[in-house]
Design a protein around this motif. Sequence first.
Motif, short mmCIF file in Angstrom:
data_model
loop_
_atom_site.label_atom_id
_atom_site.label_comp_id
_atom_site.label_asym_id
_atom_site.label_seq_id
_atom_site.Cartn_x
_atom_site.Cartn_y
_atom_site.Cartn_z
N PHE B 89 0.82 -1.21 0.00
CA PHE B 89 0.00 0.00 0.00
C PHE B 89 0.85 1.26 0.00
O PHE B 89 0.45 2.30 -0.49
N GLY B 90 2.04 1.14 0.56
CA GLY B 90 2.96 2.28 0.51
C GLY B 90 2.81 3.23 1.66
O GLY B 90 2.16 2.94 2.67
N GLY B 91 3.42 4.41 1.51
CA GLY B 91 3.58 5.35 2.61
C GLY B 91 2.29 5.98 3.09
O GLY B 91 2.26 6.58 4.17
N GLN B 92 1.21 5.89 2.31
CA GLN B 92 -0.06 6.46 2.77
C GLN B 92 -0.66 5.68 3.93
O GLN B 92 -1.56 6.17 4.61
N LEU B 93 -0.17 4.46 4.13
CA LEU B 93 -0.70 3.63 5.21
C LEU B 93 -0.06 4.06 6.53
O LEU B 93 1.14 3.91 6.74
N LEU B 94 -0.88 4.60 7.43
CA LEU B 94 -0.37 5.05 8.72
C LEU B 94 -0.28 3.86 9.66
O LEU B 94 -1.30 3.34 10.13
N ARG B 140 -5.24 8.78 5.36
CA ARG B 140 -4.18 8.48 4.41
C ARG B 140 -3.04 9.46 4.66
O ARG B 140 -3.25 10.67 4.60
N ASP B 141 -1.89 8.90 4.89
CA ASP B 141 -0.75 9.74 5.27
C ASP B 141 -0.12 10.33 4.00
O ASP B 141 0.96 9.92 3.57
N GLU B 142 -0.81 11.32 3.43
CA GLU B 142 -0.35 11.98 2.21
C GLU B 142 1.04 12.58 2.42
O GLU B 142 1.31 13.19 3.46
N ILE B 143 1.89 12.46 1.42
CA ILE B 143 3.20 13.11 1.49
C ILE B 143 3.02 14.60 1.64
O ILE B 143 3.67 15.26 2.44
N ARG B 144 2.10 15.16 0.83
CA ARG B 144 1.91 16.59 0.86
C ARG B 144 0.43 16.91 1.00
O ARG B 144 -0.25 17.20 0.00
N ARG B 146 -2.75 18.97 1.35
CA ARG B 146 -2.96 20.38 1.00
C ARG B 146 -4.39 20.59 0.54
O ARG B 146 -5.19 19.66 0.48
N PHE B 147 -4.69 21.82 0.19
CA PHE B 147 -6.02 22.20 -0.30
C PHE B 147 -7.09 21.95 0.76
O PHE B 147 -8.23 21.65 0.43
N GLY B 148 -6.73 22.06 2.05
CA GLY B 148 -7.75 21.90 3.11
C GLY B 148 -8.30 20.50 3.11
O GLY B 148 -7.54 19.53 3.01
N VAL B 149 -9.63 20.39 3.19
CA VAL B 149 -10.23 19.06 3.26
C VAL B 149 -10.26 18.38 1.89
O VAL B 149 -10.67 17.23 1.78
N MET B 150 -9.84 19.09 0.83
CA MET B 150 -9.80 18.47 -0.49
C MET B 150 -8.78 17.33 -0.53
O MET B 150 -9.01 16.30 -1.13
N ARG B 151 -7.64 17.54 0.09
CA ARG B 151 -6.66 16.47 0.22
C ARG B 151 -6.12 16.44 1.64
O ARG B 151 -4.94 16.73 1.89
N ALA B 152 -7.02 16.14 2.57
CA ALA B 152 -6.63 16.05 3.97
C ALA B 152 -6.10 14.65 4.24
O ALA B 152 -6.21 13.76 3.41
N ARG B 153 -5.49 14.48 5.39
CA ARG B 153 -5.05 13.14 5.77
C ARG B 153 -6.20 12.37 6.44
O ARG B 153 -6.44 11.23 6.11
N GLU B 154 -6.87 13.03 7.36
CA GLU B 154 -8.05 12.40 7.98
C GLU B 154 -9.29 12.92 7.28
O GLU B 154 -9.42 14.13 7.10
N PHE B 155 -10.17 12.03 6.87
CA PHE B 155 -11.33 12.47 6.09
C PHE B 155 -12.50 11.53 6.32
O PHE B 155 -12.33 10.42 6.82
N LEU B 156 -13.68 12.01 5.94
CA LEU B 156 -14.89 11.22 6.12
C LEU B 156 -15.26 10.59 4.78
O LEU B 156 -15.36 11.28 3.77
N MET B 157 -15.47 9.28 4.80
CA MET B 157 -15.73 8.57 3.56
C MET B 157 -16.93 7.64 3.73
O MET B 157 -17.16 7.10 4.81
N LYS B 158 -17.66 7.49 2.65
CA LYS B 158 -18.67 6.42 2.59
C LYS B 158 -18.03 5.32 1.77
O LYS B 158 -17.65 5.55 0.61
N ASP B 159 -17.87 4.15 2.36
CA ASP B 159 -17.38 3.03 1.57
C ASP B 159 -18.34 1.86 1.67
O ASP B 159 -18.83 1.54 2.75
#
Lengths: 573, 573
Positions: B89-94, B140-144, B146-159
């Motif tokens: 999964f790579g670095g996004q996996l906390l 998701r532990d994004e490298i960068r 940014r853009f507020g909640v557009m690319r946040a690390r912690e977010f709300l998702m419907k899956d």
Amino acid sequence: MRLSQFHLHTSKETPAEAEIVSHKLMLKAGMIRKLAAGLYTWSPLGLRVLRKVERAVREEMNAAGAIEVLMPAVQPKELWEETGRWEKFGGQLLKIKDRKEAWYCFGPTHEEVITDFARNELSSYKQLPVNFYQIQTKFRDEIRPRFGVMRAREFLMKDAYSFHVTDEDLGREYRNMYDTYGRIFTRLGLKFRAVFADTGAIGGSASHEFHVLADSGEDAIAFSDGSDYAANVELAEALAPGARAAAGEELRKVDTPTQKNCEDVAALLGIGLARTVKSVAIIGSDGEGKPQFALALVRGDHVVNEIKLSKLAGLAEYRLATEAEILEHLGAQPGFLGPVKPLKPVRVIADRSVAAMADFVVGANENGYHLAGVNWGRDLAEADEVADIRNAVAGDPSPDGKGTLGIARGIEVGHVFQLGRKYAEAMKLSVLDDSGKAATPAMGCYGIGVSRIVAAAIEQNFDEAGIAWPEAMAPWQAVVCVINPKNDAAVAQAAQDLYQDLLKAGVDAALDDRGLRPGAMFADMELIGVPHRVVVSERGLAAGSFEYRHRRASEAENLDRAAVLARIGGAAQ
Amino acid sequence: MRLSQFHLHTSKETPAEAEIVSHKLMLKAGMIRKLAAGLYTWSPLGLRVLRKVERAVREEMNAAGAIEVLMPAVQPKELWEETGRWEKFGGQLLKIKDRKEAWYCFGPTHEEVITDFARNELSSYKQLPVNFYQIQTKFRDEIRPRFGVMRAREFLMKDAYSFHVTDEDLGREYRNMYDTYGRIFTRLGLKFRAVFADTGAIGGSASHEFHVLADSGEDAIAFSDGSDYAANVELAEALAPGARAAAGEELRKVDTPTQKNCEDVAALLGIGLARTVKSVAIIGSDGEGKPQFALALVRGDHVVNEIKLSKLAGLAEYRLATEAEILEHLGAQPGFLGPVKPLKPVRVIADRSVAAMADFVVGANENGYHLAGVNWGRDLAEADEVADIRNAVAGDPSPDGKGTLGIARGIEVGHVFQLGRKYAEAMKLSVLDDSGKAATPAMGCYGIGVSRIVAAAIEQNFDEAGIAWPEAMAPWQAVVCVINPKNDAAVAQAAQDLYQDLLKAGVDAALDDRGLRPGAMFADMELIGVPHRVVVSERGLAAGSFEYRHRRASEAENLDRAAVLARIGGAAQ
């Protein structure tokens, strides 16, 4: 909900790993499924219950004027260092290192985050008072997670934090939250008590715990039958009884060769346990820091309260005396000890009840003997100290002067704290007051264990067939059970009609159209605890009736359609 | 909601750290507050919007037959090792280590957990199909970040995750979810497109992305004006144009001393860019693994599509040719290259559009010269290969034969996948089919970025004054603004009455009774994007009217009470 379209997955097996009733029943009913130690998935059935609790909490918090926010689960170490809790919080704090080697934690609570939010958002007294709350997932890395969601590591919590210019205003909101919690638990249909509490790790100046009453509860609670007084048994004050009676008996030595405890002595003498006195030999320190031998005296039917005892002078770190120390001071072995004529001077601490006794029985300080007919002031000097040093018991007068205490066991599901200015000062939160000066707001915090309530409610409401939900927490308020729906279109249609009527009446109803045989279907509905069950069968239809049974009723009744609707609709309001 | 009892905290300053409009406006409006990199607290205002999105998603998922569950955020490493994703999964996996040194992660997605749940819950085809979903916090532990909640690390998702005995049934549910997503975004009032997509890291066999259209979107989308066809520009097929015209010009060499690109050559010659051909020199490999020099030809107004090119034989790992390699094969410098008479044999790959050209212009393979009036079959051999190797452009015919393509930019907010049996096989999920044999279920998964939708909606709906929410997402549908409420009881009462009337009509209304001066109050309401604004003033009351203005209207209107209610109530339905 048509159950053929739902995912219901009950089990007949009793799960071996479950130690308490709620854990067993939640697994059997298929409400939760274990993912790993202290981590549970809420199934569709379990989530229906959890959401009902969540909704009740949210609506009552909104009605009380609190404002909902949503804070992150992941919190940066830096904030926790500002309050010193990064180290102090201990092993329950789940620490996380991100890809940039920065430290975070999975929030077990949000005092730091809300105070950081507040110092960015609040700058003037005009914005106060304000009470922010969230319903959010938390994590505490319990050493021994157990009891299912009762003590899980990841759990759903409602946490609220209020901000005030004055202590008085904090007190007002504290009372508001106290009342709101009462409304929440009442609305959920739970028997509960608000209990005076020590403030514990979070710190602050005033605190109540809210306990759901259940025989399996971890905590013993003393509560009044004449007021809303309740306290942890260990904290409840035991009042002084009435005045001491006059001496009526002569002092006499009685032969008690093998009777080493109050129960045996009372039995031998044919007297009540309440006529005996237990002497507990302890070592405290005198005013100069030297060890001091003391006897703590409580009635034979009472239990010494270590917390109360340790609050007396010199006893903050007391310990039990050794046999050698006892022999040195009293000249006898444990089992025959008492305050009358010790070998050496002894500090005598009498519980209020003991100080009020006359003609009592104590050890004679001689192996194999007790003294009976003992009286203060005649056979021994008045005690050095009279204090409340025992646990409250059922039948004690309530400390608030209203009614008599009973004892119940409880499960803590909520907590209200007056935090004061501890966090605000540590994190430099301040606002301008109405004179333009910087002021540090006082804070309150108010928690409810949303997922824990589900388990606690089961501990209070179950029988051998399964869960017996209060109306407001049930996954469905009512279920229409169809006998043989696939082969009998008229029955299926009648059930469908009744189900629709219930929905229209605002009842959260389910239609059990899974086509199970009646025994299995009824067992499922009793296990998952639906309060109202209506059976639609060919025989019933022929007689123009439905078989209605409340989950807690011993018998079913045959009712016509209007009576069914009235019965369920009335109860569901 | 009375705003005097709410916590509204707007700002006039434009936050320096915000790069995109939605981030700026969410900070200015006080919808979110940054806690740490990629971690945001949702304020009371922001949460109102988030909850409206969440509710729309939940209601539509329920209506589509999906069943809600709630899985833990924290997931054990062991499950991720079963699918091999703990490493992949790579670095996004906390990754998280608990107090017992056991490894977990903060779930970025839940395929492993739901498949584990399913293998415990599902044993028979009778329980299928089933579609479990949750609305839950992910990380998701994004490298960068940014853009507020557009690319946040912690977010709300419907899956959501569905399980099926047959591939056909998976296809049916996939279509059901595709349609449901359409209903969700339509209900939210967003312009969107469902876009064919590659399946990417999650793996599987069919996939659509749902994009909210916005000029600031990261992805360019080609969509038809005559059908629901839409695809990422890089994936959209560029069809062959009509048949090639007959040669009409003589081949001639033209002097282009400094004209090294198609634009400059076309300008010099006074012809359209579409008459020129761009020659891109690349190195692939021949059938035996040796480097092979090739020219990829696209029209001067087109762009080579690297993904399409790399799918041709020998080009899976192609690279651009070096100047030395170009000189060796073509005898000229970049800027003057072409397929006519190379020094050495060259593989010529013509885009479909180029293959259909006549009388075109290419480099002459001689520094300072181009060839004009070039024609296939006369001046050079037909291309070795004709293929689709360019990006689609606006005006291309739609690949489905219906309509013409336009290009828009989009923000991905949803994704539907046919996962197939990848996870079920890796984790040994099987059920008994109707013949009693073990069968591995096919799975689908369906995600929506709930918190991301909030930001995406702003990117699509804003102006210089602030956010202009679609009705369904606005924090309130309408606001009643009171001028000078503290000093004018009649105005305050009229506003209160109108506010109550709106609430009774089912409108989610706010009463701005904060007592701000009109300019500040109106600026706030425009910034936070309330669709309907009604102003109650002394002057208006005297005239029996209220000043009504829609957020997107340029002018206010004076309406009587009934007209106000009709206007807002009608729009709010």
